[in-house]
Design an enzyme around this catalytic site. Structure first.
Site, short mmCIF file in Angstrom:
data_model
loop_
_atom_site.label_atom_id
_atom_site.label_comp_id
_atom_site.label_asym_id
_atom_site.label_seq_id
_atom_site.Cartn_x
_atom_site.Cartn_y
_atom_site.Cartn_z
N PHE A 122 0.85 -1.18 0.00
CA PHE A 122 0.00 0.00 0.00
C PHE A 122 0.90 1.24 0.00
CE2 PHE A 122 -2.44 3.10 2.69
CZ PHE A 122 -3.51 3.30 1.83
N ILE A 156 7.66 2.45 1.94
CA ILE A 156 6.56 1.55 1.61
C ILE A 156 6.92 0.11 2.01
CG2 ILE A 156 5.04 0.69 -0.21
CD1 ILE A 156 4.83 3.78 0.60
N ALA A 241 -7.33 -1.53 8.96
CA ALA A 241 -6.07 -2.23 9.23
C ALA A 241 -5.55 -1.99 10.64
CB ALA A 241 -5.02 -1.80 8.22
N ARG A 242 -6.00 -0.94 11.30
CA ARG A 242 -5.40 -0.58 12.59
C ARG A 242 -5.53 -1.66 13.67
NH1 ARG A 242 -6.66 5.43 11.35
NH2 ARG A 242 -4.60 6.00 10.63
N GLU A 363 1.48 3.36 10.44
CA GLU A 363 0.03 3.34 10.27
C GLU A 363 -0.65 4.41 11.11
OE1 GLU A 363 -0.56 -0.98 8.47
OE2 GLU A 363 -2.19 0.10 9.35
#
Lengths: 385, 258
Positions: A122, A156, A241-242, A363
């Site tokens: 991502f 990334i 996603a957390r 994140e």
């Protein structure tokens, strides 16, 4: 503690744990030392069907949800969060396709991700766009039936190793964040290359790299959703996603606690194992309590997310914030319990403490998580009054 | 190819102890695992199936809880499983075990290849594989470290020896016992685990197999364990000091006295 898992959920835990213990633990120190990408382990995870946990069965997955994915991630995190992050980041790359992609995009990419044949990644962050993700500068310019991408993505995860990248780029520079769109870019496409591989304090088995787009031409059917949806896709992907980062953190805390308790039972000072000393006992007690509290929060939020609620931003931020702060504390205390030995590379807690720090940063930093929670509270309370 | 992998559920040898009275292994409270060598046998079968097609059936003889070992094999990709279980089988030595397994194999029917681990980590006899082949009157090779190919109803294998390896051709049907060098056993997969959980596993007892009761269990076994003990091993430690020439002299003298 019994979280009343179904038989299938227990199988996921058992399988992920088996791989963690048999395939990850024996090599984690070496992967860390050599900054080596864990391809062999990724292959094992693929063969075990674990990459497809959250992907629907019709795309070759297992048909589970956020919770099942968290269960697997936690077990891997217990052994090595570099490995677990590599695994989880493929999910981060897949979420935009799964939730906002077209049927054709799903059919093309999801089975390959579910089987683990290809990793996903991502790409949002840039040198000037970290916490302020709206500040991205990478552009995607429409040119006939194509888009042309220009710009550089930074830090990334899975960069260079993944085959499938979901990239956030501006299709309308004037509109800022509202002019952002999400695209799928494949490794090997002309004009798409990789920059330097970062050398990191921890998380060293995970690959962190620049993605460089220099007139990278991709067909227009790689657009995910519509133009202008990119920022929403990115933010909602991170919301989903957390809890995974929370699960990773719980795993890491558990791994550190396991090591610390075991060591405290064996290490003798003043004629007694150090676990018999209240000073050590209280540290271990806090470590265990915090870890369990983190786990309970992650499980509750992940289960809630799987019930398809409208807004998960606040709770998903909580499920990242708390367990990652706990992981930093617990791994630091684990080193303390080990004393001088804990500071040496001969024991695993030194790596765990170095690894833990990233959990408070990536994140969305924990400061950003607190802002998200604070803003949500502000909104909630003005609604009810 | 129809392949039968014979597996055995064994106590995890890291935690095993021996009952001083009965001289038998105390299995209660000890974690059970699939004999590690048998996982290599299963893997050999699964990779042959991937190369040449067919199916892999896992076979075991044991108490009802040995079903867990079969389900583990199914989780790794075996197609079918068969359990041979009967109170009358209890106490069978390798002689009786090969008899019972041979009946189980007749029950399964057609096969091209049987693969066993080289030995089990509890009994360590390495007799069941060859014994079973003798019962079935088929060719066998022990200590196989590599299967080269299967062609026209025959196969070529490498047998591990102390000083290298032999290359052997043998016609099918046949039996192999394998060493751990042959492969790396695969892990279970989630989908296979779920399938394995609900899969029917037929259980055959003495009656279903038509076993002669004089040939099974304790009555059918020639082996009798009379005593188990750890052999005494008195080690002496000798520190040799002084100049090197002197040390060599003393060392040589001592070696000659052994």
């Amino acid at each position: 503690m019994d979280y009343f898992l179904t038989d299938e959920q227990k199988m996921i835990v058992d399988l992920a744990r088996k791989i963690a213990e048999e395939k990850v633990v024996p090599v984690r120190a070496e992967l860390d030392e050599k900054e080596e990408f864990p391809w062999k382990i990724m292959e094992d995870l693929g063969k075990a069907d674990l990459f497809g946990i959250y992907i629907p069965e019709k795309y070759g997955g297992f048909g589970g949800g956020c919770f099942e994915n968290c269960l697997a991630v936690e077990q891997l995190g217990r052994a090595c969060i570099g490995v677990a992050t590599t695994f989880a980041a493929s999910g981060l790359g897949a979420f935009p396709i799964l939730f906002w992609g077209s049927e054709e995009q799903r059919q093309k990419y999801l089975p390959e991700i579910a089987s683990g044949r290809k990793l996903a990644a991502f790409g949002l962050t840039e040198a000037g766009a970290g916490s302020d993700a709206g500040g991205i500068r990478t552009t995607a310019t429409k040119d006939g039936d194509d888009y042309i991408l220009n710009g550089t993505k930074q830090w990334i995860t899975n960069g260079g190793e993944a085959e499938i990248y979901t990239i956030i780029a501006l299709t309308d520079r004037e509109k800022g964040a509202r002019g952002a769109s999400a695209f799928i870019v494949e490794k090997g496409e002309a004009g798409f290359s990789f920059g330097k591989k970062e050398r990191k304090m921890g998380l060293r088995a995970s690959s962190t790299r620049e993605l460089i787009f220099d007139h990278c031409r991709i067909p227009k059917d790689r657009l995910i959703g519509r133009e202008g949806m990119g920022f929403i896709v990115a933010m909602k992907t991170l919301d989903l996603a957390r809890p995974g980062i929370g699960a990773l953190s719980v795993g890491l805390s558990q791994g550190a606690l396991d090591a610390a308790v075991q060591y405290a039972k064996e290490r003798v000072q003043f004629g007694n194992p150090i676990i018999s000393f209240q000073a050590v006992q209280h540290m271990l007690a806090d470590m265990a309590t915090q870890t369990e509290a983190g786990r309970a929060l992650v499980y509750a939020v992940a289960r809630y997310i799987d019930s398809n609620p409208k807004d998960i931003r606040k709770v998903s931020a909580m499920a990242k914030l708390f367990p990652s702060d706990v992981a930093m504390q617990v791994t630091t205390d684990a080193v303390q319990v080990f004393g001088g030995y804990g500071y040496m590379k001969d024991y695993p807690v030194e790596k765990m403490m170095r690894d833990a720090k990233i959990l408070q940063i990536y994140e969305g930093t924990n400061q950003i998580q607190r802002s998200v929670i604070g803003q949500a509270l502000n909104k909630e309370y003005s609604r009810t009054k | 190819m129809n392949i039968i992998a014979c597996i055995k559920q064994v106590p995890n040898s890291a935690h095993v102890r021996i009952d001083p009275e009965t001289k038998a292994l105390v299995r209660e409270g000890v974690e059970s695992i699939v004999n590690p060598y048998d996982m290599h046998a299963l893997e050999a079968g699964l990779s042959l199936k991937e190369r040449y097609g067919g199916k892999v059936t896992v076979l075991t003889m044991g108490p009802p809880q040995a079903e867990a070992a079969l389900r583990e094999a199914l989780s790794c990709g075996a197609d079918e499983a068969v359990l041979l279980s009967d109170r009358a089988f209890a106490g069978s030595d390798t002689w009786a075990t090969t008899y019972i397994l041979s009946l189980g194999i007749e029950k399964i029917g057609h096969f091209d290849l049987i693969i066993c681990g080289k030995q089990a980590i509890d009994g360590d006899t390495a007799q069941v594989g060859p014994g079973l082949a003798e019962r079935l009157n088929i060719p066998y090779v022990t200590y196989v470290r590599r299967i080269e190919f299967v062609e026209n109803g025959a196969m070529r294998v490498q047998r591990l020896m102390d000083d290298g390896y032999d290359v052997l051709d043998l016609p099918l049907p046949a039996l192999l016992t394998v060493v751990k060098e042959i492969n790396e056993p695969r892990l279970p997969s989630l989908k296979a685990k779920i399938r394995a959980k609900n899969q029917q596993i037929p259980v055959y007892g003495a009656k279903e197999l038509g076993a002669d009761e004089k040939k099974i269990g304790l009555a059918g076994s020639f082996t009798e364990v009379t005593e188990i003990f750890a052999p005494k091993w008195d080690r002496k430690r000798l520190m040799i000091e002084g100049p090197v020439e002197k040390q060599v002299e003393v060392l040589l003298k001592n070696i000659k006295q052994i």
